[in-house]
Design a protein around this motif. Sequence first.
Motif, mmCIF file in Angstrom:
data_model
loop_
_atom_site.group_PDB
_atom_site.id
_atom_site.type_symbol
_atom_site.label_atom_id
_atom_site.label_comp_id
_atom_site.label_asym_id
_atom_site.label_seq_id
_atom_site.Cartn_x
_atom_site.Cartn_y
_atom_site.Cartn_z
ATOM 1 N N LEU A 17 0.838 -1.210 0.000
ATOM 2 C CA LEU A 17 0.000 0.000 0.000
ATOM 3 C C LEU A 17 0.869 1.256 0.000
ATOM 4 O O LEU A 17 0.585 2.225 -0.708
ATOM 5 N N VAL A 18 1.925 1.243 0.812
ATOM 6 C CA VAL A 18 2.817 2.402 0.863
ATOM 7 C C VAL A 18 3.486 2.598 -0.493
ATOM 8 O O VAL A 18 3.582 3.721 -0.995
ATOM 9 N N ARG A 19 3.939 1.482 -1.086
ATOM 10 C CA ARG A 19 4.599 1.571 -2.389
ATOM 11 C C ARG A 19 3.645 2.120 -3.447
ATOM 12 O O ARG A 19 4.008 2.975 -4.253
ATOM 13 N N GLU A 20 2.424 1.639 -3.440
ATOM 14 C CA GLU A 20 1.450 2.071 -4.439
ATOM 15 C C GLU A 20 1.066 3.528 -4.252
ATOM 16 O O GLU A 20 0.903 4.266 -5.207
ATOM 17 N N SER A 21 0.935 3.947 -2.994
ATOM 18 C CA SER A 21 0.575 5.348 -2.783
ATOM 19 C C SER A 21 1.728 6.255 -3.211
ATOM 20 O O SER A 21 1.502 7.324 -3.774
ATOM 21 N N SER A 22 2.980 5.823 -2.977
ATOM 22 C CA SER A 22 4.108 6.642 -3.420
ATOM 23 C C SER A 22 4.230 6.599 -4.938
ATOM 24 O O SER A 22 4.569 7.597 -5.568
ATOM 25 N N THR A 36 2.521 13.366 -22.435
ATOM 26 C CA THR A 36 2.580 12.220 -23.346
ATOM 27 C C THR A 36 3.114 10.993 -22.625
ATOM 28 O O THR A 36 2.572 9.896 -22.785
ATOM 29 N N SER A 37 4.142 11.182 -21.884
ATOM 30 C CA SER A 37 4.683 10.029 -21.151
ATOM 31 C C SER A 37 3.755 9.690 -19.993
ATOM 32 O O SER A 37 3.723 8.561 -19.524
ATOM 33 N N GLY A 38 2.965 10.638 -19.534
ATOM 34 C CA GLY A 38 2.034 10.432 -18.432
ATOM 35 C C GLY A 38 0.933 9.464 -18.795
ATOM 36 O O GLY A 38 0.502 8.677 -17.973
ATOM 37 N N ALA A 39 0.485 9.496 -20.006
ATOM 38 C CA ALA A 39 -0.609 8.627 -20.417
ATOM 39 C C ALA A 39 -0.157 7.176 -20.418
ATOM 40 O O ALA A 39 -0.877 6.285 -19.958
ATOM 41 N N SER A 40 1.054 6.927 -20.931
ATOM 42 C CA SER A 40 1.542 5.549 -20.953
ATOM 43 C C SER A 40 1.903 5.088 -19.545
ATOM 44 O O SER A 40 1.696 3.943 -19.175
ATOM 45 N N ALA A 41 2.446 5.984 -18.705
ATOM 46 C CA ALA A 41 2.789 5.642 -17.327
ATOM 47 C C ALA A 41 1.529 5.386 -16.532
ATOM 48 O O ALA A 41 1.484 4.497 -15.676
ATOM 49 N N ALA A 42 0.492 6.165 -16.780
ATOM 50 C CA ALA A 42 -0.767 5.985 -16.073
ATOM 51 C C ALA A 42 -1.364 4.632 -16.404
ATOM 52 O O ALA A 42 -1.899 3.953 -15.529
ATOM 53 N N GLY A 43 -1.242 4.187 -17.645
ATOM 54 C CA GLY A 43 -1.763 2.879 -18.049
ATOM 55 C C GLY A 43 -1.010 1.764 -17.341
ATOM 56 O O GLY A 43 -1.608 0.803 -16.852
ATOM 57 N N SER A 44 0.315 1.882 -17.315
ATOM 58 C CA SER A 44 1.098 0.832 -16.644
ATOM 59 C C SER A 44 0.903 0.908 -15.137
ATOM 60 O O SER A 44 0.882 -0.107 -14.452
ATOM 61 N N SER A 45 0.749 2.140 -14.622
ATOM 62 C CA SER A 45 0.517 2.312 -13.211
ATOM 63 C C SER A 45 -0.838 1.732 -12.824
ATOM 64 O O SER A 45 -0.977 1.110 -11.775
ATOM 65 N N LEU A 46 -1.821 1.911 -13.698
ATOM 66 C CA LEU A 46 -3.156 1.370 -13.453
ATOM 67 C C LEU A 46 -3.110 -0.155 -13.444
ATOM 68 O O LEU A 46 -3.707 -0.792 -12.563
ATOM 69 N N ALA A 48 -0.499 -1.948 -12.728
ATOM 70 C CA ALA A 48 0.222 -2.331 -11.522
ATOM 71 C C ALA A 48 -0.687 -2.218 -10.300
ATOM 72 O O ALA A 48 -0.678 -3.082 -9.409
ATOM 73 N N LEU A 49 -1.482 -1.158 -10.264
ATOM 74 C CA LEU A 49 -2.408 -0.981 -9.152
ATOM 75 C C LEU A 49 -3.447 -2.094 -9.126
ATOM 76 O O LEU A 49 -3.820 -2.594 -8.062
ATOM 77 N N GLN A 50 -3.926 -2.475 -10.311
ATOM 78 C CA GLN A 50 -4.910 -3.563 -10.371
ATOM 79 C C GLN A 50 -4.289 -4.877 -9.894
ATOM 80 O O GLN A 50 -4.921 -5.648 -9.171
ATOM 81 N N ASN A 51 -3.044 -5.109 -10.283
ATOM 82 C CA ASN A 51 -2.341 -6.313 -9.809
ATOM 83 C C ASN A 51 -2.185 -6.281 -8.281
ATOM 84 O O ASN A 51 -2.414 -7.276 -7.609
ATOM 85 N N GLN A 52 -1.811 -5.125 -7.808
ATOM 86 C CA GLN A 52 -1.632 -5.010 -6.360
ATOM 87 C C GLN A 52 -2.962 -5.123 -5.620
ATOM 88 O O GLN A 52 -3.044 -5.718 -4.555
ATOM 89 N N LEU A 53 -3.998 -4.552 -6.197
ATOM 90 C CA LEU A 53 -5.322 -4.666 -5.601
ATOM 91 C C LEU A 53 -5.754 -6.123 -5.558
ATOM 92 O O LEU A 53 -6.297 -6.597 -4.551
#
Length: 176
Positions: A17-22, A36-46, A48-53
Amino acid sequence: ARGAEVDALRAERDALLVRESSRGADAAAADTTTTTSGASAAGSSLAALQNQLSLLRESNTALRAEAVSAKQQLKQEKTQSTSLRAELAPKDDEIAGLKATIEAMTHDVQSRDREVEAWQKRVDAVVAQATRRRDETTREAEAEAEQLRDEARDGRRKLDDTTKALGAATLRLETL
């Protein structure tokens, strides 16, 4: 052992949880700087968040199952403990009775020891007194025997003197 596993899983969940919030905060900062890089990072972050969830849900389910199992085991152990205590209650009463008997016997033995000691002192005193009397009586008897011997010697001397005087008087009478 189960408590340690539960603690380990909770610690792992908290770390995730701490890692995901950071990561989420880092991702938000990256989104504001580069779109532009935010959109691709947000997708991978999403993803990763789904995996962690998903991991968190699985961990939570495992923890709940573990907690239910631990509660059941605790209930069984409490029941077993109550049963064992009920079995031991008569033994505890028996032990208490035996302790009381031992204590009573110990007091009785101590009392008898004191009584024996008192009797031994009395016997010793009587023996000492009898020994003193015997010694005194022996000394008195020896003194009396010595006195009688002296008197007997004096009596023999007088007898001898009288016999000599009688012999001399008889001899004089015969000569007259």
